[in-house]
Motif scaffolding. Sequence first.
Motif, mmCIF file in Angstrom:
data_model
loop_
_atom_site.group_PDB
_atom_site.id
_atom_site.type_symbol
_atom_site.label_atom_id
_atom_site.label_comp_id
_atom_site.label_asym_id
_atom_site.label_seq_id
_atom_site.Cartn_x
_atom_site.Cartn_y
_atom_site.Cartn_z
ATOM 1 N N PRO A 1 0.235 4.627 1.608
ATOM 2 C CA PRO A 1 -0.624 5.449 2.473
ATOM 3 C C PRO A 1 -0.602 6.933 2.126
ATOM 4 O O PRO A 1 -1.602 7.624 2.304
ATOM 5 C CB PRO A 1 -0.059 5.219 3.874
ATOM 6 N N ASP B 1 -8.078 -3.835 -2.921
ATOM 7 C CA ASP B 1 -8.741 -3.518 -1.663
ATOM 8 C C ASP B 1 -7.967 -4.102 -0.478
ATOM 9 O O ASP B 1 -8.452 -4.977 0.231
ATOM 10 C CB ASP B 1 -10.180 -4.042 -1.681
ATOM 11 N N TRP B 2 -6.767 -3.603 -0.248
ATOM 12 C CA TRP B 2 -5.934 -4.092 0.853
ATOM 13 C C TRP B 2 -6.553 -3.799 2.209
ATOM 14 O O TRP B 2 -6.315 -4.512 3.179
ATOM 15 C CB TRP B 2 -4.509 -3.533 0.766
ATOM 16 N N GLN B 3 -7.387 -2.742 2.291
ATOM 17 C CA GLN B 3 -8.005 -2.374 3.563
ATOM 18 C C GLN B 3 -8.849 -3.520 4.134
ATOM 19 O O GLN B 3 -8.886 -3.730 5.339
ATOM 20 C CB GLN B 3 -8.892 -1.129 3.409
ATOM 21 N N SER B 4 -9.522 -4.268 3.271
ATOM 22 C CA SER B 4 -10.364 -5.377 3.723
ATOM 23 C C SER B 4 -9.549 -6.544 4.275
ATOM 24 O O SER B 4 -10.089 -7.417 4.947
ATOM 25 C CB SER B 4 -11.242 -5.882 2.574
ATOM 26 N N GLU C 1 -6.461 -6.025 5.910
ATOM 27 C CA GLU C 1 -5.466 -5.532 6.860
ATOM 28 C C GLU C 1 -5.542 -6.179 8.237
ATOM 29 O O GLU C 1 -4.525 -6.449 8.859
ATOM 30 C CB GLU C 1 -5.556 -4.010 6.987
ATOM 31 N N ARG D 1 0.817 -1.204 0.000
ATOM 32 C CA ARG D 1 0.000 0.000 0.000
ATOM 33 C C ARG D 1 0.856 1.262 0.000
ATOM 34 O O ARG D 1 1.997 1.241 0.443
ATOM 35 C CB ARG D 1 -0.953 0.015 1.180
#
Length: 169
Positions: A43, A150-153, A155, A41
Motif C-alpha cells: 500500500p 490487479d489485487w484491487q479487483s 479485495e 500488496r
Amino acid sequence: MQLKDRMPVLYRHLGVWDGYYRYFDKDGVKIDEHKSRLLCRFPTEHTYHQTNFYFWQDGKKETRDFPTRIENNRIIFYTEVSGWAAEVPLDEFNRTVMLYWVRTNEENLHLYEMIQISDCGKYRTRVWQWFKDGRLLQRTLIDEEFVTTDWQSYENLQPEYADIAQLAD
C-alpha cells in the motif's frame, strides 16, 4: 530509492496468487490439504499487506490478514504472527525470500519459511518448517500460480473452493 528497487525479489510477489497447501507430520505423512488465494500488496513504500483465504474441499473456510511494516529491507510481522521476511542476498538468481515467524498464541512454536519465485514470475513454491520446543513438528509444502497484479479487483470478493485454480490435479 523506490521499494521495487530496494526489494526487487519481494516486490515480484505483488498481486494475487492461487495455491495449494499440503501439511505433513515429521514422518512425512500428509495430515491436511487445502486451496488458497493470497492477496499481496504494498500500500505504501513502508508497508506490505497480505490477506490469505483458505478453502477446504468440505466447505471449511478461513481468512488470515497480515498488515506489516517495512524496516531495513525487511517485512516486519506484528499481529497474530510476529517475525520477518527478507530477500536472500546470497541467491545470485534473485529467487529466494526467507521468513521467520511465531504465532503469538502458540508457546514454544516457531516456523521458518523459504519462498522461491520462478524466473518468469508465474509460479512460486513455499516450504514451512514448524518447530515445537526446538524439534521438528511438521512441514507445509505450498505450490502457487500468479493470477494478476490487479489485487484491487479481488479485495472484496468472497471466492469458493471451486473458484481457486486446480494446481494439485
